[in-house]
Design an enzyme around this catalytic site. Sequence first.
Site, short mmCIF file in Angstrom:
data_model
loop_
_atom_site.label_atom_id
_atom_site.label_comp_id
_atom_site.label_asym_id
_atom_site.label_seq_id
_atom_site.Cartn_x
_atom_site.Cartn_y
_atom_site.Cartn_z
N GLU A 156 -30.72 -16.07 4.90
CA GLU A 156 -31.27 -15.03 3.70
C GLU A 156 -31.92 -16.29 2.69
OE1 GLU A 156 -29.18 -10.99 3.32
OE2 GLU A 156 -27.94 -12.81 2.66
N CYS A 213 -16.97 -16.60 -2.28
CA CYS A 213 -18.34 -16.74 -1.94
C CYS A 213 -18.60 -15.76 -0.46
CB CYS A 213 -18.64 -18.24 -1.79
SG CYS A 213 -20.36 -18.39 -0.89
N LEU A 249 -18.55 -26.64 -10.24
CA LEU A 249 -17.27 -27.05 -10.41
C LEU A 249 -16.40 -26.03 -10.45
CD1 LEU A 249 -15.95 -29.88 -11.64
CD2 LEU A 249 -16.41 -28.83 -13.96
N ASN A 276 -20.52 -12.49 -9.64
CA ASN A 276 -20.99 -11.19 -8.94
C ASN A 276 -20.26 -10.78 -7.60
OD1 ASN A 276 -23.70 -11.00 -10.16
ND2 ASN A 276 -24.09 -13.21 -9.05
N CYS A 323 -26.26 -15.08 -6.72
CA CYS A 323 -25.53 -16.29 -6.06
C CYS A 323 -24.18 -15.89 -5.31
CB CYS A 323 -25.26 -16.82 -7.32
SG CYS A 323 -26.13 -17.80 -8.33
N1 SAH Z 1 -22.95 -24.60 -1.45
C1 SAH Z 1 -23.76 -24.99 -2.60
C2 SAH Z 1 -24.82 -24.48 -2.96
C3 SAH Z 1 -25.07 -22.89 -2.55
S1 SAH Z 1 -23.83 -21.96 -3.24
C4 SAH Z 1 -22.68 -24.83 -3.71
O1 SAH Z 1 -21.59 -24.36 -3.49
O2 SAH Z 1 -22.88 -25.04 -4.74
C5 SAH Z 1 -24.81 -21.69 -5.04
C6 SAH Z 1 -24.04 -21.42 -6.40
O3 SAH Z 1 -23.56 -19.95 -6.30
C7 SAH Z 1 -22.73 -21.93 -6.49
O4 SAH Z 1 -22.44 -22.66 -7.77
C8 SAH Z 1 -21.75 -20.96 -6.21
O5 SAH Z 1 -20.32 -21.49 -6.65
C9 SAH Z 1 -22.15 -19.76 -6.58
N2 SAH Z 1 -21.34 -18.56 -6.27
C10 SAH Z 1 -20.88 -18.49 -4.82
N3 SAH Z 1 -20.37 -17.28 -4.67
C11 SAH Z 1 -20.86 -16.41 -5.97
C12 SAH Z 1 -20.56 -15.20 -6.48
N4 SAH Z 1 -19.98 -14.39 -5.96
N5 SAH Z 1 -20.78 -15.09 -7.70
C13 SAH Z 1 -21.82 -15.92 -8.64
N6 SAH Z 1 -21.95 -16.97 -8.07
C14 SAH Z 1 -21.57 -17.34 -6.91
FE1 SF4 Z 2 -20.41 -22.71 0.71
FE2 SF4 Z 2 -21.38 -22.93 -1.72
FE3 SF4 Z 2 -20.40 -20.36 -0.74
FE4 SF4 Z 2 -18.82 -22.48 -1.14
S1 SF4 Z 2 -20.03 -21.54 -2.83
S2 SF4 Z 2 -18.51 -21.17 0.43
S3 SF4 Z 2 -19.95 -24.35 -0.55
S4 SF4 Z 2 -22.39 -21.67 -0.01
#
Ligand code: SAH
Ligand code: SF4
Length: 350
Positions: free
Chosen positions: A84, A112, A211, A291, A339
């Site tokens: 996606e 995530c 972070l 989210n 995100c």
């Molecule tokens: N894998 C990389 C890039 C993709 S994730 C990383 O982790 O940085 C992109 C961003 O979305 C990251 O900062 C991640 O921590 C954030 N993210 C993941 N799950 C989320 C959620 N449920 N709500 C808001 N942001 C989230």
């Molecule tokens: Fe992978 Fe980024 Fe999701 Fe963590 S937040 S599981 S590193 S996509």
Amino acid sequence: MDLDKLQTTLEELGQPAYRFKQIKLAMYQDLKEGFDSIENIPLTLRQDLDRLLSFNELILKTEQKSLDGSGKNLFFTHDDLAIESVLIKHGDGSRTVCVSTEAGCQIDCSFCATGHLGFKRVLSPSEIAEQVLSFSRELKAKGEKVTNVVFMGMGEPFLNYDNIKKAILLLNDKDGFNLGQRRISVSTSGIVPGIERFGAEDWQINLAISLHAPDNALRSRLMPINKTYPLEKLMPALDAYVAKNNRRLMIEYLLLGGINDSPRQADALADLIHAYGEILRLSVVNLIIYNPTKDSDGHWDRFRSPSLAALRAFEEILTKREIAWTRRASFGSDISGACGQLAGEVNSTH
Ligand code: SAH
Ligand code: SF4
């Protein structure tokens, strides 16, 4: 289109060298959708290429539009993996595409949706870049353009370094998509060798670090990668990156209600940043509101969003401690395009 394959195919067909550039321009700048519409190459060549190569590496399956004007596209790769990408429309006219770099993700952060899918494979440079083309074609019809690309969709970019580098160069290439380097950003969960390699590149691409916690115990619980690259390895690597590149670092901090949003944790985050002079000098904390996502059993809300009071208190402490911060406006959560909500329609309906 796989550009390496295009190159060898053109050679095998005995074509002059300039054909490669012509076709790349047709695809990435004229936004053509097939060989048959590239009118400046001979018809027989178009037919040969159509027989020998696939023009698109991705098949667009569905397009969803959000109330806020953002959009999410679901694609399938030729081997039937769902990925996606998201288009985020900002009020200032900028149009940001968020691309996936892998089908699934190896890191498995607890908050995530992508992580819960497991890992399928890395995406090729064309599979990454073509996500941008899909939205560009759509915007072109309205006289608009993609202005920014963020590598923040599904997957961990630094576990697919060679391919994301090629995709970045293709998007930046004058004969490719021709997007300025400062308009491209990559987000990592904290792969230290990747940060070092990125910092050594001769380019102006932006770096963001996810972070999400100010101490190792909590960070390891939320993001298992912290066990391999704990804060005492990660932070010096980021400090060295800023020192060498003199570029602003974005520190993403995902606020999870009752988990990492207390005043004590805001202070701990400020302490951590103050401990690294270069990071303190040139970073911005980007506060992200959680989210809701589904866990691997398909249940929603393993975590919750922070309360407005907690958010305000957190922001106030950062301000008092002289930490630069912004709050990320959330886009597209009504279509699970925000995100961390990218899981592929196929999986999220299970
Ligand atoms: N894998 C990389 C890039 C993709 S994730 C990383 O982790 O940085 C992109 C961003 O979305 C990251 O900062 C991640 O921590 C954030 N993210 C993941 N799950 C989320 C959620 N449920 N709500 C808001 N942001 C989230
Ligand atoms: Fe992978 Fe980024 Fe999701 Fe963590 S937040 S599981 S590193 S996509």
